[in-house]
Design an enzyme around this catalytic site. Sequence first.
Site, PDB file in Angstrom:
ATOM      1  N   GLU A 185       9.622   7.278 -17.010  1.00 43.90           N
ATOM      2  CA  GLU A 185       8.309   7.848 -17.331  1.00 43.90           C
ATOM      3  C   GLU A 185       7.860   7.468 -18.736  1.00 43.90           C
ATOM      4  O   GLU A 185       6.690   7.175 -18.982  1.00 43.90           O
ATOM      5  CB  GLU A 185       8.353   9.368 -17.197  1.00 43.90           C
ATOM      6  N   HIS A 187       0.840  -1.210   0.000  1.00 43.43           N
ATOM      7  CA  HIS A 187       0.000   0.000   0.000  1.00 43.43           C
ATOM      8  C   HIS A 187       0.871   1.255   0.000  1.00 43.43           C
ATOM      9  O   HIS A 187       0.455   2.302   0.490  1.00 43.43           O
ATOM     10  CB  HIS A 187      -0.940   0.036   1.217  1.00 43.43           C
ATOM     11  N   SER A 244      15.801  19.804 -17.265  1.00 37.41           N
ATOM     12  CA  SER A 244      14.645  20.635 -17.565  1.00 37.41           C
ATOM     13  C   SER A 244      15.137  21.859 -18.336  1.00 37.41           C
ATOM     14  O   SER A 244      16.227  22.368 -18.088  1.00 37.41           O
ATOM     15  CB  SER A 244      13.986  21.073 -16.260  1.00 37.41           C
ATOM     16  N   LYS A 267      16.949  20.388 -12.129  1.00 33.16           N
ATOM     17  CA  LYS A 267      16.181  19.161 -12.354  1.00 33.16           C
ATOM     18  C   LYS A 267      17.009  18.041 -12.954  1.00 33.16           C
ATOM     19  O   LYS A 267      17.901  18.239 -13.761  1.00 33.16           O
ATOM     20  CB  LYS A 267      14.990  19.452 -13.286  1.00 33.16           C
TER      21      LYS A 267
END
Length: 467
Positions: free
Chosen positions: A299, A165, A286, A292
Amino acid sequence: MSDRAGSSRKRTALWGGRFERGMAPEMEALNKSLPVDIRLWPQDIAGSRAWARALAGGGVIAEGERDALLAGLDRVASRLAAGEAAAAKDEDVHSLVERLLYEEAGDVAGKLHTGRSRNDQVSTDFRLWGVDAVDRVGEAVRGLCRALHSLASRSVDLIMPAYTHLQRAQPVRAAHWALSHFWPFDRDRRRLAQVRERISVLPLGSGAVAGSPFPIDRDVLRRELGFAALSENSMDAVSDRDWVMELAFVGALAGAHLSRLAEDLVLFGSSEFGFLRLDDRYSTGSSLMPQKRNPDVAELARGKSGRLTGNLVALLTLLKGLPTSYNRDIQEDKELLFDSVDTLLLTLPALAGALETALWNAERVAAGLDDALLATDLADYLVRKGVPFRESHEIVGRLVRRAEEEGRGLSALPDAAFREAHSAFGTDVREVFSWERAVEARAVPGGTARQALMSQLEEAGRRLAAP
Ligand code: ARG
């Protein structure tokens, strides 16, 4: 399009005799599949070569004609390999190959399609491609398995929190986490091997729907094209796309496995976790925020899994409700399956490379371990002293609450707190608070103890070496 009955037209289109007028441009655009099926040209040549031999073997064409067809097909193959298809306007790859064959071999080209239909032809071409594709996907999945295995080999001594969980649950060796992603992909490899058996069935000789009326030796064809079996029913053979669904399904499932692994990598790479760092070569920056360091590889893998599922659903929808045997709808099968295979071959190696080069941040992993992860072990301690588990669960639950209220870890509770909670607690309760002891306690096969883990690693290594 102009007059289809004209003599030049007759030689370039595969059909047209019964038509008075050419196709409307918008119909031609819809009808055309060459941009998609052009990649089947090597299979179309191979199938055509075998068919020319089979026709001669059955005495349907003369040996000289066969040789002229074979030599012509070789020249067609050279032209296609040199990029001939780029400017082609033909309806599909079969029309293109035949038109070029006319150019190379002359009128004898008109004999090649004897007893053959594009229905059994395209089924054969696609299966030839499928056998090769399933092998390439299998190797790519194996590459990812190898990367997970190697990450696991480097992570035996690192203890991390396992989550259920997405809540901290129990300590495990990091290798155990890595291998938890190995087995799903190993199962995908086995599924691919099973699908391969069902792809390797030869439809050629089925004609359009009722079988070839010429004395073709299908078994010779089968051997020549490297298929394992012959289709049993011509009506089924020209429209059986079960293997396409199956391969798309394994692709969709592998996509689900990829996206779950990717999600772990995104989480573990975040500032909040900081467990695992992807190498520069697999990270992106980025355009706006100089600090970043984005896990785009993961992804994109997670994102690509969407189309793998979509292709499967589109394929199943395509087949549902079709009347018996070949229907043109089926042509859509190729674009979807090509996309699934392309997507897998793009995604799997990138994620494998990212895993090969990923580095643990041992300090951050250790910081993720808190005493509460040992609550179960504390309950088990009482069980070993004769307290029923349900009771010990309750008692430890109260201790966890007390520690939480006092703002300290479980192990920081004084001896008195344990004694108050249950008389079975002794000073040896301190031994429970060891990560190493907790993982070693789980010595069952499939557990976290070193012995069990080393067996698991070995078994995974054997599976990696297996075909
Ligand atoms: N392009 C077609 C396909 O992929 C080839 C078979 C066409 N057959 C036909 N009867 N029009 O399905």
